[in-house]
Scaffold this motif. Sequence first.
Motif, short mmCIF file in Angstrom:
data_model
loop_
_atom_site.label_atom_id
_atom_site.label_comp_id
_atom_site.label_asym_id
_atom_site.label_seq_id
_atom_site.Cartn_x
_atom_site.Cartn_y
_atom_site.Cartn_z
N PHE A 22 77.15 49.02 33.94
CA PHE A 22 77.11 47.72 34.60
C PHE A 22 78.49 47.32 35.10
CE2 PHE A 22 77.33 43.03 34.23
CZ PHE A 22 76.36 42.69 35.15
N GLU A 23 79.50 47.54 34.26
CA GLU A 23 80.87 47.14 34.59
C GLU A 23 81.46 47.98 35.72
OE1 GLU A 23 79.91 48.14 31.51
OE2 GLU A 23 79.76 46.23 30.48
N THR A 40 75.22 37.64 31.20
CA THR A 40 74.53 38.36 30.12
C THR A 40 73.16 38.82 30.58
OG1 THR A 40 75.70 37.05 28.47
CG2 THR A 40 73.73 38.19 27.74
N ASN A 41 72.43 37.92 31.22
CA ASN A 41 71.09 38.29 31.69
C ASN A 41 71.14 39.29 32.85
OD1 ASN A 41 69.50 36.84 29.85
ND2 ASN A 41 69.96 34.94 30.93
N SER A 42 72.16 39.20 33.67
CA SER A 42 72.33 40.17 34.76
C SER A 42 72.58 41.56 34.18
CB SER A 42 73.50 39.77 35.65
OG SER A 42 73.24 38.56 36.28
N TYR A 43 73.37 41.61 33.12
CA TYR A 43 73.65 42.86 32.44
C TYR A 43 72.36 43.49 31.92
CZ TYR A 43 75.29 46.00 28.75
OH TYR A 43 75.49 47.09 27.95
N CYS A 45 69.25 42.82 32.85
CA CYS A 45 68.36 43.12 33.97
C CYS A 45 68.79 44.42 34.66
CB CYS A 45 68.38 41.94 34.95
SG CYS A 45 67.21 42.11 36.29
N PHE A 46 70.08 44.57 34.90
CA PHE A 46 70.60 45.78 35.54
C PHE A 46 70.21 47.02 34.74
CE2 PHE A 46 73.90 49.03 35.78
CZ PHE A 46 74.04 49.22 37.14
N ASN A 47 70.51 47.01 33.44
CA ASN A 47 70.23 48.18 32.60
C ASN A 47 68.74 48.43 32.45
OD1 ASN A 47 72.84 49.22 31.91
ND2 ASN A 47 73.14 47.35 30.73
#
Length: 127
Positions: A22-23, A40-43, A45-47
Amino acid sequence: MADIDLVNRDPNNINDHLKVMFEDVLAEPEGAHAMDCVWTNSYKCFNCWKNLCYMIMTFCCGICIAAEWGCEFAYIAFTHIWCVTPCFKVLELNCGCCQKLYGMCVHCCLDPFCEACGLLFSAFKKA
């Protein structure tokens, strides 16, 4: 044949360049703490979507693609065993004969000339 490793599926690190975190894709500047919940939620969702899409594509296409690559490498092995290696052996045998013939001709024609030149120049002495 050795058993496959279901834990470390890339033991030779062939696809290290595909290990995207993600980073590595998204980042915010320092001090942007007001949106921690979104971050946090984007992290998550991405994974989640990265893993889910990979699993779906692998499940739907992976076996067919693996079968195609198996056929491709079988064809390469077949071609090398039954065509390429015998052709190299034929070339090696034929070129060996040509090399001997060429060597004999060169020695027959050039050796007397070179020996004569050697005898001629050996007659010159330093004064």
